[in-house]
Design an enzyme around this catalytic site. Structure first.
Site, PDB file in Angstrom:
ATOM      1  N   ASP A   6       2.229  14.386  12.155  1.00 51.85           N
ATOM      2  CA  ASP A   6       2.353  14.173  10.705  1.00 51.85           C
ATOM      3  C   ASP A   6       0.985  14.307  10.029  1.00 51.85           C
ATOM      4  OD1 ASP A   6       4.085  11.594   8.722  1.00 51.85           O
ATOM      5  OD2 ASP A   6       3.585  13.706   8.355  1.00 51.85           O
ATOM      6  N   LEU A  14       0.842  -1.207   0.000  1.00 55.92           N
ATOM      7  CA  LEU A  14       0.000   0.000   0.000  1.00 55.92           C
ATOM      8  C   LEU A  14       0.870   1.247   0.000  1.00 55.92           C
ATOM      9  CD1 LEU A  14      -2.788  -1.095   2.467  1.00 55.92           C
ATOM     10  CD2 LEU A  14      -3.087  -0.467   0.074  1.00 55.92           C
TER      11      LEU A  14
HETATM   12  C1  LIG Z   1       2.154   4.395   4.343  1.00 50.18           C
HETATM   13  C2  LIG Z   1       0.725   4.097   3.919  1.00 50.18           C
HETATM   14  C3  LIG Z   1       0.453   2.604   3.824  1.00 50.18           C
HETATM   15  N1  LIG Z   1       0.528   4.653   2.624  1.00 50.18           N
HETATM   16  C4  LIG Z   1      -0.629   4.453   1.911  1.00 50.18           C
HETATM   17  N2  LIG Z   1      -1.720   3.828   2.433  1.00 50.18           N
HETATM   18  C5  LIG Z   1      -2.820   3.658   1.624  1.00 50.18           C
HETATM   19  C6  LIG Z   1      -3.988   2.978   2.153  1.00 50.18           C
HETATM   20  C7  LIG Z   1      -5.126   2.726   1.418  1.00 50.18           C
HETATM   21  N3  LIG Z   1      -6.040   2.101   2.187  1.00 50.18           N
HETATM   22  C8  LIG Z   1      -5.514   1.930   3.417  1.00 50.18           C
HETATM   23  N4  LIG Z   1      -6.080   1.358   4.498  1.00 50.18           N
HETATM   24  C9  LIG Z   1      -5.367   1.314   5.629  1.00 50.18           C
HETATM   25  C10 LIG Z   1      -4.084   1.832   5.701  1.00 50.18           C
HETATM   26 CL1  LIG Z   1      -3.218   1.748   7.212  1.00 50.18          CL
HETATM   27  C11 LIG Z   1      -3.467   2.412   4.604  1.00 50.18           C
HETATM   28  C12 LIG Z   1      -4.213   2.464   3.439  1.00 50.18           C
HETATM   29  N5  LIG Z   1      -2.879   4.124   0.363  1.00 50.18           N
HETATM   30  C13 LIG Z   1      -1.810   4.759  -0.161  1.00 50.18           C
HETATM   31  C14 LIG Z   1      -0.676   4.942   0.605  1.00 50.18           C
HETATM   32  F1  LIG Z   1       0.405   5.546   0.095  1.00 50.18           F
HETATM   33  C15 LIG Z   1      -0.172   4.710   4.973  1.00 50.18           C
HETATM   34  O1  LIG Z   1      -0.386   4.088   6.014  1.00 50.18           O
HETATM   35  N6  LIG Z   1      -0.554   5.933   4.730  1.00 50.18           N
HETATM   36  C16 LIG Z   1      -1.177   6.715   5.797  1.00 50.18           C
HETATM   37  C17 LIG Z   1      -2.679   6.571   5.743  1.00 50.18           C
HETATM   38  F2  LIG Z   1      -3.090   6.938   4.508  1.00 50.18           F
HETATM   39  F3  LIG Z   1      -3.030   5.308   5.977  1.00 50.18           F
HETATM   40  F4  LIG Z   1      -3.226   7.369   6.666  1.00 50.18           F
END
Ligand SMILES: CC(C)(Nc1nc(-c2c[nH]c3ncc(Cl)cc23)ncc1F)C(=O)NCC(F)(F)F
Length: 304
Positions: A149, A19
């Site tokens: 963040d 992800l």
């Molecule tokens: C590092 C990570 C994985 N990045 C991404 N998560 C998801 C993503 C898409 N659906 C998700 N459902 C749960 C989680 Cl923990 C992440 C995703 N989609 C795109 C991302 F780049 C992430 O944790 N981002 C912060 C968040 F967006 F979650 F607040």
């Protein structure tokens, strides 16, 4: 006492895709499929990349923070998964590795969602998201957590009427009796979402989270535009400068009361609210508990 629903067995976690990369870790989309018939639920599994002792300790703190949070507008903790490291021949590396299991939100992060759905998201909807982030952050503050963040890339979309705060990789708990937190190394910092005191003295507080919330408001009303992103706009304001000096030039600019411009089409009342979050002095910024009702008023009065 039945089986512990927060304990996930590695052998039933089926990897699907990556992800994204968080701080020191990566998050994978997996299906937890104990019946082995692909009817199991999709989950987001965070694993540490370089598991140094310090990163492992920080990761355990992140897990305990997320486990303690229960709120409609905060990404939900599902549990943990212990995996036996690959048994290196001879080395007693049998230490178990810990993975964080979270709910998976298929609509992804708010920044991409805004870009893709710009045409059908009106100001009322943007203010609904802003209000939800405010409520989530007010709850976080009530538990004495600082997110550190807050940005549209770290907010997840549950559906078109609900968003959730995610990525607690940099979150800290305020020590008792202290109203701010000083970090040692800024690390790979999202400096264009940082309050001036965070840039100059690595000081983080509920007030610095409010500053970042102002930048999230800006991202909402620019619909996550890349060309008018906080990074692009501030680099335009700073002008050409070599990387190590960018933090210094950004601080100087903020000291001179330069700020991100009003997004095209943004209602003036929303811009005034954004600017209040960007007061130079932390004590002059609104609190999340006062921002939420102000956003409600704007939501009810704004037509579009
Ligand atoms: C590092 C990570 C994985 N990045 C991404 N998560 C998801 C993503 C898409 N659906 C998700 N459902 C749960 C989680 Cl923990 C992440 C995703 N989609 C795109 C991302 F780049 C992430 O944790 N981002 C912060 C968040 F967006 F979650 F607040």
């Amino acid at each position: 006492m039945g089986p512990d629903p927060t304990l996930f067995e590695e052998r039933h976690l089926k990897y699907i895709s990556v992800l994204g990369k968080g701080n020191f870790g990566s998050v994978e989309l997996c299906r937890y499929d104990p019946l082995g018939d692909s009817t199991g639920e999709l989950v987001a599994v965070k694993r540490l990349q370089h598991s140094s002792a310090e990163h492992q300790h920080d990761f355990e703190k992140e897990i305990s923070i997320l486990r303690s949070l229960h709120h409609d507008f905060v990404v939900a903790y599902r549990g943990v998964c212990y995996s036996q490291g690959e048994e290196d021949a001879g080395a007693s590396s049998g230490q178990r590795r810990l993975h964080l299991v979270m709910e998976y939100l298929p609509s992804g992060c708010l920044r991409n969602y805004l870009q893709k759905n710009k045409e059908r998201l009106d100001h009322k909807k943007l203010l609904l998201y802003a209000w939800q982030v405010c409520k989530g952050m007010d709850y976080l503050g009530s538990q004495r957590y600082i997110h550190r963040d807050l940005a549209a890339r770290n907010i997840l979309v549950e559906n078109e009427n609900r968003v959730k705060i995610g990525d607690f990789g940099l979150a800290k708990i305020l020590p008792q009796g202290k109203e701010y937190y000083v970090v040692q190394e800024p690390g790979q910092s999202p400096i264009f979402w940082y309050a001036p005191e965070s840039l100059s003295d690595c000081i983080f507080s509920p007030e610095s989270d409010v500053w970042s919330f102002g930048v999230v408001l800006y991202e909402l009303f620019t619909y996550g535009s890349r060309s008018h992103s906080p990074t692009e706009e501030f680099l335009r304001l700073i002008g050409p400068s070599n990387p190590p000096l960018v933090v210094y030039h950004l601080f100087k600019l903020l000291k001179k009361n330069k700020r991100l411009p009003m997004p095209a089409g943004c209602p003036i009342e929303v811009f005034v609210l954004m600017q209040s979050c960007w007061s130079f002095l932390p004590c002059q910024r609104p609190r999340f508990c006062t921002l939420a009702p102000q956003i409600e008023v704007l939501r009810d009065s704004c037509c579009k």
